[in-house]
Design a protein around this motif. Sequence first.
Motif, PDB file in Angstrom:
ATOM      1  N   LYS A   1       1.116  -1.005   0.031  1.00 14.26           N
ATOM      2  CA  LYS A   1      -0.026   0.052   0.148  1.00 14.26           C
ATOM      3  C   LYS A   1       0.892   1.301   0.135  1.00 14.26           C
ATOM      4  O   LYS A   1       1.955   1.258   0.645  1.00 14.26           O
ATOM      5  N   LYS A   2       0.743   2.225  -0.788  1.00 20.87           N
ATOM      6  CA  LYS A   2       1.360   3.173  -1.043  1.00 20.87           C
ATOM      7  C   LYS A   2       1.234   4.369  -0.070  1.00 20.87           C
ATOM      8  O   LYS A   2       0.001   5.121   0.000  1.00 20.87           O
ATOM      9  N   ILE A   3       1.986   4.824   0.897  1.00 22.52           N
ATOM     10  CA  ILE A   3       1.842   5.789   2.115  1.00 22.52           C
ATOM     11  C   ILE A   3       2.764   6.872   1.887  1.00 22.52           C
ATOM     12  O   ILE A   3       3.874   6.569   1.766  1.00 22.52           O
ATOM     13  N   MET A   4       2.033   8.291   2.068  1.00 24.93           N
ATOM     14  CA  MET A   4       3.007   9.366   2.062  1.00 24.93           C
ATOM     15  C   MET A   4       3.196   9.648   3.583  1.00 24.93           C
ATOM     16  O   MET A   4       2.218  10.038   4.052  1.00 24.93           O
ATOM     17  N   VAL A   5       4.278   9.969   4.001  1.00 24.94           N
ATOM     18  CA  VAL A   5       4.731  10.419   5.194  1.00 24.94           C
ATOM     19  C   VAL A   5       5.387  11.539   5.146  1.00 24.94           C
ATOM     20  O   VAL A   5       6.425  11.975   4.667  1.00 24.94           O
ATOM     21  N   ILE A   6       4.390  12.761   5.653  1.00 24.94           N
ATOM     22  CA  ILE A   6       5.146  14.115   5.634  1.00 24.94           C
ATOM     23  C   ILE A   6       5.253  14.792   6.990  1.00 24.94           C
ATOM     24  O   ILE A   6       4.467  14.330   7.760  1.00 24.94           O
ATOM     25  N   GLY A   7       6.465  15.259   7.200  1.00 20.53           N
ATOM     26  CA  GLY A   7       6.706  15.719   8.700  1.00 20.53           C
ATOM     27  C   GLY A   7       8.241  16.121   8.986  1.00 20.53           C
ATOM     28  O   GLY A   7       9.292  16.157   8.027  1.00 20.53           O
ATOM     29  N   ASP A   8       8.613  16.034  10.319  1.00 21.26           N
ATOM     30  CA  ASP A   8       9.845  16.291  10.733  1.00 21.26           C
ATOM     31  C   ASP A   8      10.797  15.142  10.717  1.00 21.26           C
ATOM     32  O   ASP A   8      10.666  14.205  11.564  1.00 21.26           O
ATOM     33  N   MET A   9      11.534  15.057   9.715  1.00 22.58           N
ATOM     34  CA  MET A   9      12.541  14.014   9.457  1.00 22.58           C
ATOM     35  C   MET A   9      13.784  14.438  10.037  1.00 22.58           C
ATOM     36  O   MET A   9      14.214  15.159  10.139  1.00 22.58           O
TER      37      MET A   9
ATOM     38  N   GLY B   1      22.238  14.355   7.428  1.00 25.95           N
ATOM     39  CA  GLY B   1      20.991  14.325   6.441  1.00 25.95           C
ATOM     40  C   GLY B   1      21.586  13.010   5.166  1.00 25.95           C
ATOM     41  O   GLY B   1      20.629  12.426   4.895  1.00 25.95           O
ATOM     42  N   SER B   2      22.818  13.122   4.905  1.00 23.48           N
ATOM     43  CA  SER B   2      23.179  12.134   3.993  1.00 23.48           C
ATOM     44  C   SER B   2      22.930  10.644   4.635  1.00 23.48           C
ATOM     45  O   SER B   2      22.637   9.701   3.923  1.00 23.48           O
ATOM     46  N   GLN B   3      23.391  10.765   5.928  1.00 23.07           N
ATOM     47  CA  GLN B   3      23.161   9.233   6.499  1.00 23.07           C
ATOM     48  C   GLN B   3      21.546   8.886   6.796  1.00 23.07           C
ATOM     49  O   GLN B   3      21.324   7.798   6.482  1.00 23.07           O
ATOM     50  N   LEU B   4      20.827   9.889   6.962  1.00 23.42           N
ATOM     51  CA  LEU B   4      19.579   9.439   7.020  1.00 23.42           C
ATOM     52  C   LEU B   4      18.886   9.109   5.635  1.00 23.42           C
ATOM     53  O   LEU B   4      18.122   8.091   5.601  1.00 23.42           O
TER      54      LEU B   4
ATOM     55  N   HIS C   1      10.955   5.815  -0.857  1.00 19.10           N
ATOM     56  CA  HIS C   1      11.234   6.906  -1.754  1.00 19.10           C
ATOM     57  C   HIS C   1      11.647   7.944  -0.967  1.00 19.10           C
ATOM     58  O   HIS C   1      10.921   8.599  -0.178  1.00 19.10           O
ATOM     59  N   ILE C   2      12.693   8.662  -1.447  1.00 22.80           N
ATOM     60  CA  ILE C   2      13.214   9.760  -0.537  1.00 22.80           C
ATOM     61  C   ILE C   2      13.281  11.011  -1.629  1.00 22.80           C
ATOM     62  O   ILE C   2      13.907  12.120  -1.310  1.00 22.80           O
ATOM     63  N   GLU C   3      12.749  10.870  -2.972  1.00 21.93           N
ATOM     64  CA  GLU C   3      12.703  12.242  -3.579  1.00 21.93           C
ATOM     65  C   GLU C   3      11.963  13.371  -3.187  1.00 21.93           C
ATOM     66  O   GLU C   3      12.148  14.472  -3.292  1.00 21.93           O
ATOM     67  N   GLY C   4      11.086  12.990  -2.190  1.00 19.72           N
ATOM     68  CA  GLY C   4      10.432  14.300  -1.272  1.00 19.72           C
ATOM     69  C   GLY C   4      10.970  14.812  -0.421  1.00 19.72           C
ATOM     70  O   GLY C   4      10.608  15.606   0.395  1.00 19.72           O
ATOM     71  N   LEU C   5      12.442  14.489  -0.112  1.00 24.61           N
ATOM     72  CA  LEU C   5      13.408  15.145   0.925  1.00 24.61           C
ATOM     73  C   LEU C   5      14.078  16.394   0.410  1.00 24.61           C
ATOM     74  O   LEU C   5      14.659  15.913  -0.568  1.00 24.61           O
ATOM     75  N   ILE C   6      13.409  17.433   0.707  1.00 32.62           N
ATOM     76  CA  ILE C   6      14.026  18.474   0.185  1.00 32.62           C
ATOM     77  C   ILE C   6      15.126  19.308   0.729  1.00 32.62           C
ATOM     78  O   ILE C   6      15.044  19.135   1.965  1.00 32.62           O
ATOM     79  N   ASN C   7      15.876  19.815   0.172  1.00 35.37           N
ATOM     80  CA  ASN C   7      17.113  20.295   0.805  1.00 35.37           C
ATOM     81  C   ASN C   7      16.963  22.031   0.528  1.00 35.37           C
ATOM     82  O   ASN C   7      16.815  22.319  -0.573  1.00 35.37           O
ATOM     83  N   GLU C   8      17.100  22.328   1.734  1.00 31.05           N
ATOM     84  CA  GLU C   8      17.272  24.117   1.814  1.00 31.05           C
ATOM     85  C   GLU C   8      18.778  24.441   2.308  1.00 31.05           C
ATOM     86  O   GLU C   8      18.942  23.942   3.471  1.00 31.05           O
ATOM     87  N   VAL C   9      19.412  25.202   1.439  1.00 32.35           N
ATOM     88  CA  VAL C   9      20.608  25.612   1.468  1.00 32.35           C
ATOM     89  C   VAL C   9      20.737  26.283   2.929  1.00 32.35           C
ATOM     90  O   VAL C   9      20.004  27.333   3.180  1.00 32.35           O
ATOM     91  N   GLY C  10      21.849  25.936   3.947  1.00 34.58           N
ATOM     92  CA  GLY C  10      22.112  26.421   5.066  1.00 34.58           C
ATOM     93  C   GLY C  10      21.229  25.902   6.237  1.00 34.58           C
ATOM     94  O   GLY C  10      21.439  26.419   7.344  1.00 34.58           O
ATOM     95  N   ARG C  11      20.298  25.241   5.851  1.00 28.46           N
ATOM     96  CA  ARG C  11      19.456  24.632   7.086  1.00 28.46           C
ATOM     97  C   ARG C  11      19.978  23.372   7.315  1.00 28.46           C
ATOM     98  O   ARG C  11      20.054  22.424   6.601  1.00 28.46           O
ATOM     99  N   PRO C  12      20.256  23.003   8.548  1.00 31.73           N
ATOM    100  CA  PRO C  12      20.801  21.691   9.244  1.00 31.73           C
ATOM    101  C   PRO C  12      19.720  20.780   9.057  1.00 31.73           C
ATOM    102  O   PRO C  12      18.572  21.132   9.152  1.00 31.73           O
ATOM    103  N   THR C  13      20.055  19.391   9.000  1.00 28.69           N
ATOM    104  CA  THR C  13      19.075  18.256   9.192  1.00 28.69           C
ATOM    105  C   THR C  13      18.650  18.457  10.782  1.00 28.69           C
ATOM    106  O   THR C  13      19.616  18.796  11.651  1.00 28.69           O
ATOM    107  N   ILE C  14      17.564  18.334  11.157  1.00 25.14           N
ATOM    108  CA  ILE C  14      17.088  18.222  12.448  1.00 25.14           C
ATOM    109  C   ILE C  14      17.902  16.935  13.216  1.00 25.14           C
ATOM    110  O   ILE C  14      17.713  15.590  12.567  1.00 25.14           O
ATOM    111  N   THR C  15      18.715  17.285  14.126  1.00 24.23           N
ATOM    112  CA  THR C  15      19.274  16.227  14.560  1.00 24.23           C
ATOM    113  C   THR C  15      19.311  16.167  16.217  1.00 24.23           C
ATOM    114  O   THR C  15      19.393  17.123  16.738  1.00 24.23           O
TER     115      THR C  15
END
Length: 331
Positions: free
Chosen positions: A14-22, A82-85, A95-109
């Motif tokens: 089943k195809k599920i989209m998960v949107i949120g704080d990665m 972010g790379s490891q995640l 599928h990780i195509e929906g993981l957007i990169n914003e220049v200068g913003r760190p991955t929530i760690t």
Amino acid sequence: MQTLLEILPKLKNKKIMVIGDMVADVYLEGKIARISREAPVLILEHAAEVVVPGGAANATYNVAALGGEVFAVGVVGDDYAGSQLRQELSAKGIHIEGLINEVGRPTITKTRIMAGGQATVRQQIVRIDRESKAPFSEETEEKVVQYVKDNLKNMAAVVLSDYGSHTVSSHIRENVIDYCKEAGIPCMVDSRYDVMSYKGVTVVKQNESEAAAAVGLKTINTASLRQAGKIILEHLDAEAVLISRGPDGMTLFEKNGRISDIPVTNKSEVYDVTGAGDTVVAAMTLALAAGAIYYDAARLSNFAAGIVVRKLGTATVDPVELKEAIGNHQE
């Protein structure tokens, strides 16, 4: 129980989209070497460093473990975490195509320093959090919204996983809920601090303390629990609200007025409740995507939670474990 067993094979693919704080949960492990001469603190010898999915990323992990095809949507930095995640999620077929990169913003760690020795239990001694408090740029928000718009029609259900790190902005939230309504697919929200902003969502998941805070209560008992559930249900115009209650199980509130108390399936072996909420959300969302009614979807998620709390740290449940747990309960 037979109904739940019949639902299990329908979860697959089943195809599920998960949107949120990665979130990247980083565990830095060290062996206790000695006490520092500079200050009364431990000196640790570096032993290992592990990055595991946390927050909404843990929800994607749980959906994948149960056999779903997952599409992760959020913002991840151009950094090591972010790379490891991305690597961890991709390795699970997410599928990780929906993981957007914003220049200068760190991955929530969230980095946990873990200390232990040969004769001692490994323990967390400090946690260091890293995230930007600034709102996303309009460009980043539009990239997220566009990805959702382009792919939502292919989904069986959507999860909004809001850990309070502002990935699910009002603009993203409103668009996602509207798109789900137009497509006629269930949208489930799990929001730690802001659930009352998700008006029009299909299903709501909260724990007792979150539900109490949402309606302005300091504590919650049986009577106020029912009051809170009804208020959340009516305010959000949702179809169902599921409130997890720890050792007291769960309570499901449905729009038709039905209130169901669901007792725990595991009363004796609770090791760690970390991430159990993500397991509940994943199992219930997949069950709804498979055509289950709200009550059966909630019961299935209850079994999944009963398994995952027996495991240390953020963990997942697979269909084999779930089938065995339901079968044993039936016996």
